[in-house]
Design a protein around this motif. Sequence first.
Motif, mmCIF file in Angstrom:
data_model
loop_
_atom_site.group_PDB
_atom_site.id
_atom_site.type_symbol
_atom_site.label_atom_id
_atom_site.label_comp_id
_atom_site.label_asym_id
_atom_site.label_seq_id
_atom_site.Cartn_x
_atom_site.Cartn_y
_atom_site.Cartn_z
ATOM 1 N N CYS A 115 1.217 -1.158 -0.292
ATOM 2 C CA CYS A 115 0.005 -0.119 -0.087
ATOM 3 C C CYS A 115 1.448 1.458 -0.168
ATOM 4 O O CYS A 115 0.628 2.086 -0.467
ATOM 5 C CB CYS A 115 -1.189 -0.194 1.363
ATOM 6 N N ASP A 116 1.828 0.652 0.450
ATOM 7 C CA ASP A 116 2.962 2.298 0.638
ATOM 8 C C ASP A 116 3.814 2.793 -0.524
ATOM 9 O O ASP A 116 3.441 4.050 -0.577
ATOM 10 C CB ASP A 116 3.771 2.123 1.896
ATOM 11 N N TRP A 119 0.594 4.256 -2.542
ATOM 12 C CA TRP A 119 0.671 4.994 -2.305
ATOM 13 C C TRP A 119 1.239 6.741 -2.349
ATOM 14 O O TRP A 119 1.707 7.510 -3.357
ATOM 15 C CB TRP A 119 0.388 5.778 -0.837
#
Length: 365
Positions: A115-116, A119
């Motif tokens: 996810c990091d 993003w």
Amino acid sequence: MPERILNAATKMSDLTTAKVGEIQNVTKLAKMLAMNALIEAARAGDAGRGFAVVANEVTNISQQITSIATELQGLFADEAHDLRATAQTVRGSRLSDLALYVIELIDRNLYERSCDVRWWATDSAVVDGCVKVDDPKAVTWASKRLGVILDSYTVYLDLWIADRHGRVIANGRPDRYAVAGLDVSSAGWFRQAMGTHDGGEYAVADIETNEQLGGKQVATYATAVRAGGEVDGEIIGAMGIFFDWEAQADSVVHSINLPPEELERTTILIVDRDNKVIASSDKKIKNGEALSLRLNGAEKGSYLLDDDSIVAYALTPGFETYKGLGWRGVIIQKPSQKDAVQANRPGVNKVNKNAGFVKRPQMAL
């Protein structure tokens, strides 16, 4: 609970052996007395015939008692065996649940990494850095922005931005890792990132040693940087984030809460899809060493080794959109000293023996 069952089985076995031994001693004495009575009856001639009959009956009864005691001992031995088998099954199930917990903990952690990267690749400073690769101000700002992220996300060694040609233009810790200008065009993470179809996709590499990051082992996640930070924007570069695998994995394999006596004889491992060790609670087992597990196609299970150690394992189930990399949690627990003594007693049946856990020559378990 398994320990209580094993203790009960051991206690029952010990008590049965002791009592049967006492019965056998009594019957031996009765047989000796009967034999002496027969000798005396023979000396007495006709007058001792009736006594001889009694002596023979005593002998017969003693033999019956011996037979019953032997049968009773066998029955109790079978019951004790079944209890031990039940305890081993319960213990194996418990340890395989713990192995699953270990790999799920890793999966949840690595899901956040996926996810990091997706993003951060949309951050305006990152996007501008890829667009204005020749603008020192834009590149410096991108580097500072990455540094701010690293201040909050301490699980990373570094974050890199590469242009579309594979040249690193900025990283979050330039004072520690001088990688600006490094050519990563042939790196797997970069090529996979550049091959993503949209901003929702990402690339992940197996655990590897990164020489540019001090020779540390890292889990690398990457994705493409796209124009305007849009999901379907044109690819203008790539972002790679380097998860500090050694430190984080070490904390996971030491996170299992077991009683001290049990913990000291338990080894907790994480292995990759090829069953090579990538994390271990035992410092004697080095990363890269291989296990040959007896899986029999099962995703989760356990079995015994010849020394009565239990091997439990569980395949990664993945987490949310993170499918996992085919890794497994593995727990190897040696028997307690009491269990080892009991298991090696003559006449004790071995439970669920399986010699399928074959250690490679470099393995030191």
